[in-house]
Write an enzyme that holds these catalytic residues in place. Structure first.
Site, PDB file in Angstrom:
ATOM      1  CD  GLN A   1      -2.654  -1.101   2.619  1.00 58.71           C
ATOM      2  OE1 GLN A   1      -2.047  -1.469   3.510  1.00 58.71           O
ATOM      3  NE2 GLN A   1      -3.879  -0.680   2.598  1.00 58.71           N
TER       4      GLN A   1
ATOM      5  CB  VAL B   1       2.882   5.801  -2.912  1.00 62.42           C
ATOM      6  CG1 VAL B   1       1.279   5.453  -2.903  1.00 62.42           C
ATOM      7  CG2 VAL B   1       3.189   6.733  -1.828  1.00 62.42           C
TER       8      VAL B   1
ATOM      9  CG  HIS C   1      -2.978   2.668  -1.907  1.00 57.13           C
ATOM     10  ND1 HIS C   1      -2.888   2.963  -0.722  1.00 57.13           N
ATOM     11  CD2 HIS C   1      -3.775   1.521  -2.013  1.00 57.13           C
ATOM     12  CE1 HIS C   1      -4.021   2.234  -0.032  1.00 57.13           C
ATOM     13  NE2 HIS C   1      -4.323   1.393  -0.567  1.00 57.13           N
TER      14      HIS C   1
ATOM     15  CB  THR D   1      -0.974  -2.604   6.981  1.00 53.53           C
ATOM     16  OG1 THR D   1      -2.318  -2.328   6.762  1.00 53.53           O
ATOM     17  CG2 THR D   1      -0.764  -3.977   6.328  1.00 53.53           C
TER      18      THR D   1
END
Ligand SMILES: [Zn+2]
Length: 257
Positions: free
Chosen positions: A116, A118, A134, A197
């Site tokens: 997730q 970037v 993402h 996460t």
């Protein structure tokens, strides 16, 4: 640093028994999927934009990372991302990234990282197969036609549309190709490792439950793991735990930094 024995009165970060179970699951995996989030990058010094990290020049990230914000004030949004890119260029992947990348390269097993994040830190550490759910802050794309732009100084696409960071903003769908490839990998995996996460919201939650549904073993590495049983919990951070569970023996298993 070697493993500490478990037991005692207070919880010990990464108890030996759990580390051993995770290591043997990973060693016997046929196809491993690694799912990572903001906690993976935090120890490299990338702000998570929560708590004390929350503001940039008085703006809240959730008011900058939206298509509406970009349409209203493109220059403010662009300069926030320029600031974040500069920050990312200055930091390095940590030894958790390196242990993971080294394992993916040398274990001889099928594996991929779904992230997730970037920031591109998995790629910089040498991970051969990274799916960016993402998008990426390292390139721009056209807000109108979607074409990717590698010249980060350009402001407009050849179609005349404005160029924007190549990330997914609040309220936008995830890139279809990345989602499809992720689901394909998950449907074929037998072990999934969730790192940094909480995986309780979309899309992480759906992907973890899909792995459980098909009978894969799921391991969660977080300072305070939250996923329900039968997920194997390892309390600790990516930087301290990954070098212990992703070990390729004699082949550059660890590179302390
Ligand atoms: Zn365009």
């Amino acid at each position: 640093m070697t493993g500490k024995p478990g037991g005692g009165d207070s919880p010990v970060s990464g108890r030996r028994g759990e580390i051993d179970r995770a290591t043997s699951l990973i060693e016997s995996a046929r196809n491993l999927v690694i799912f990572t989030g903001a906690g993976m990058s935090a120890e490299s010094g990338i702000p998570t934009f929560r708590g004390e990290d929350g503001l940039w020049q008085g703006y809240r990230p959730e008011h900058l990372a939206t298509p509406e914000a970009f349409e209203r004030s493109p220059e403010v949004v662009r300069s926030w991302y320029r600031w974040r890119r500069d920050l990312i260029e200055k930091v390095q992947p940590h030894r958790g990234h390196q242990a993971l990348a080294s394992w993916c390269l040398h274990s001889g097993k099928k594996s991929c990282v779904i992230t997730q994040n970037v920031d591109g830190l998995h790629q910089r550490s040498g991970c051969p197969d990274v799916i960016e759910l993402h998008g990426s802050i390292r390139h721009d794309r056209c807000h109108r036609c979607g074409q990717r732009a590698l010249d980060l100084d350009a402001v407009f696409c050849s179609c005349g549309g404005p160029l924007r960071p190549g990330v997914v903003w609040f309220g936008e769908p995830l890139p279809e190709a990345a989602v499809d490839r992720s689901l394909e990998q998950i449907d074929d995996c037998d072990v999934m490792v969730v790192i940094g996460t909480s995986a309780v919201v979309h899309p992480a939650a759906g992907m973890v439950f899909r792995a459980l549904e098909i009978g894969a073993s799921v391991i969660e590495v977080n300072p305070a793991p939250v996923l329900p049983a039968p997920v194997l919990h390892i309390s600790g951070t990516a930087k301290e735990i990954l070098p212990r569970i992703f070990s390729t023996g004699s082949v550059n298993g660890e590179n302390p930094a």
